[in-house]
Design an enzyme around this catalytic site. Structure first.
Site, PDB file in Angstrom:
ATOM      1  N   GLY A  54      -1.756   7.139  -2.872  1.00 60.65           N
ATOM      2  CA  GLY A  54      -3.092   7.078  -2.301  1.00 60.65           C
ATOM      3  C   GLY A  54      -3.877   5.848  -2.695  1.00 60.65           C
ATOM      4  N   HIS A  84       0.863  -1.182   0.000  1.00 59.84           N
ATOM      5  CA  HIS A  84       0.000   0.000   0.000  1.00 59.84           C
ATOM      6  C   HIS A  84       0.898   1.229   0.000  1.00 59.84           C
ATOM      7  CE1 HIS A  84      -3.688   2.346   0.810  1.00 59.84           C
ATOM      8  NE2 HIS A  84      -2.852   3.140   1.461  1.00 59.84           N
ATOM      9  N   CYS A  85       0.763   2.047  -1.032  1.00 55.42           N
ATOM     10  CA  CYS A  85       1.633   3.210  -1.183  1.00 55.42           C
ATOM     11  C   CYS A  85       0.855   4.478  -0.834  1.00 55.42           C
ATOM     12  CB  CYS A  85       2.156   3.293  -2.619  1.00 55.42           C
ATOM     13  SG  CYS A  85       3.302   4.668  -2.881  1.00 55.42           S
ATOM     14  N   PRO A  86       1.178   5.146   0.275  1.00 55.11           N
ATOM     15  CA  PRO A  86       0.461   6.390   0.603  1.00 55.11           C
ATOM     16  C   PRO A  86       0.788   7.526  -0.356  1.00 55.11           C
ATOM     17  CG  PRO A  86       2.265   6.014   2.149  1.00 55.11           C
ATOM     18  CD  PRO A  86       2.180   4.788   1.296  1.00 55.11           C
TER      19      PRO A  86
END
Length: 385
Positions: free
Chosen positions: A173, A168-170
């Site tokens: 997003g 999951h890449c912030p």
């Protein structure tokens, strides 16, 4: 009396999807709920490139080549396209099991495990499948009520199972999975080139101006260039390092999740069943394979429950009842087909049927006992009381 028609807007499936995602443009855009870091990514890219186009590009186009700003614009457009494609797409979310499917899976698991004594821990819910002569375990997801496919994992931030889950890449997003991994890699690769490009020509711009005005005066005259150099200097290491790391993973046909867990490391004596043992083949599979369609059907229309009567059905039923008053008052005192729960006094006896049938008018022959409708007159007369 005029009838008023009420047109209901159809309910799309994305409005009822579980998980922690946000949808825009009638379900066409799908992102995670935590989008603050994504906005920071947009601000850094757009802000740095805007400063470069405003301060350095006019000077470099005159003193060096007009191709410099043109190539920068093309690279900037490609970076933004890959970023938005990664952020706004479905990463490969797997639909959760329906209640009937979940109950069926639970029954299968209970039948396979047998009766577990009280106080004992039940065995893990795992299925073994063979892929390229290698045993791979499929784990059961207690949230989605499914056995996850190979390489899938449950994202705790988005609360969804994602096929070929990478991470999951912030910064984008969204989750990075089977359907948007190639766009994520192209985004990091093009962003690395754009950062190096802007950083290099910022240095060239400062050097060319320092020949005429001196180094200190050039820094005072171009504060935007100084800000760009600082942003690019602290960004280039992380972006280029991330691109190199994913290039290494692609060459092995491996995901970030598998690398962190050590799924195919030598200590487990398990080889990667998805690797072709060839760097070119692995890169072609990850970057050039067909894009799989989404299995969510986000913009599909949800069907209404047929068991609930609509307004038109209710009005039609009321009209039918009002036009047939006799049928409303007709009520059977005895069931047509007696069963074991029917009281004895409510059961139509054979004698009663024979007695009532003998009172029929002359000219009518009573039904024979072998006729299938022999009891019908008794039933009809019982129901008219």
């Amino acid at each position: 009396m005029s009838a008023v028609m009420i047109i209901r807007k159809p309910t799309r499936k994305w409005e009822k999807l579980p998980g922690k995602n946000t949808f825009c443009c009638d379900g066409r855009v799908m992102m995670a709920r935590q989008k603050g870091v994504f906005y920071l990514t947009l601000f850094l890219i757009v802000g740095t490139c805007s400063l470069f186009f405003a301060f350095e590009c006019p000077y470099l186009a005159v003193h060096l080549s007009p191709a410099i700003p043109v190539f920068a614009v093309l690279l900037f457009i490609f970076v933004m396209a890959m970023l938005l494609r990664t952020s706004f797409s479905d990463p490969g979310v797997l639909p959760r099991a329906l209640p009937e499917e979940a109950n069926f899976i639970e029954m299968e698991i209970e039948a396979a495990n047998g009766n577990v004594l009280a106080g004992q821990r039940p065995p893990p819910r795992i299925k073994n499948v063979q892929i390229n002569n290698q045993i791979v375990k499929l784990k059961y997801c207690y949230t989605c009520k499914i056995f996850r496919p190979p390489r899938a994992s449950h994202c705790s931030i988005c609360d969804n199972c994602v096929d070929r889950f990478d991470h999951h890449c912030p910064w984008v997003g969204n989750c990075v999975g089977k359907r948007n991994y190639r766009y994520f890699y192209l985004f990091t690769l093009s962003l690395s080139l754009l950062t190096i490009y802007i950083f290099a020509f910022n240095i060239v711009h400062v050097v060319l101006r320092s020949v005429d005005s001196g180094f200190v005066n050039t820094l005072k005259e171009t504060p935007g260039t100084v800000l760009e150099v600082l942003v690019c200097f602290f960004t280039i290491w992380s972006v280029v390092g991330l691109t190199g790391f994913h290039t290494y993973l692609i060459s092995l046909n491996q995901t970030t999740n598998e690398d962190i867990k050590g799924s195919w490391s030598g200590k487990n004596r398990v080889q990667n069943p998805y690797s072709h043992k060839n760097i070119i083949k692995n890169c072609c599979e990850v970057l050039c394979s067909p894009t799989f369609p989404s299995v969510l059907d986000r913009r599909g229309v949800m069907l209404e429950d047929s068991s609930s009567p609509t307004h038109s059905d209710a009005s039609a039923a009321s009209t039918h009842k009002s036009s047939n008053p006799v049928s409303q008052t007709t009520k059977s005192s005895a069931p047509l087909i007696p069963n074991e729960h029917t009281p004895d006094e409510a059961k139509p006896g054979i004698g009663a049927g024979t007695q009532k049938s003998t009172s029929s008018p002359k000219g009518e022959k009573p039904p024979s006992p072998t006729s299938p409708n022999a009891v019908a007159p008794a039933v009809i007369k019982e129901s008219t009381h």
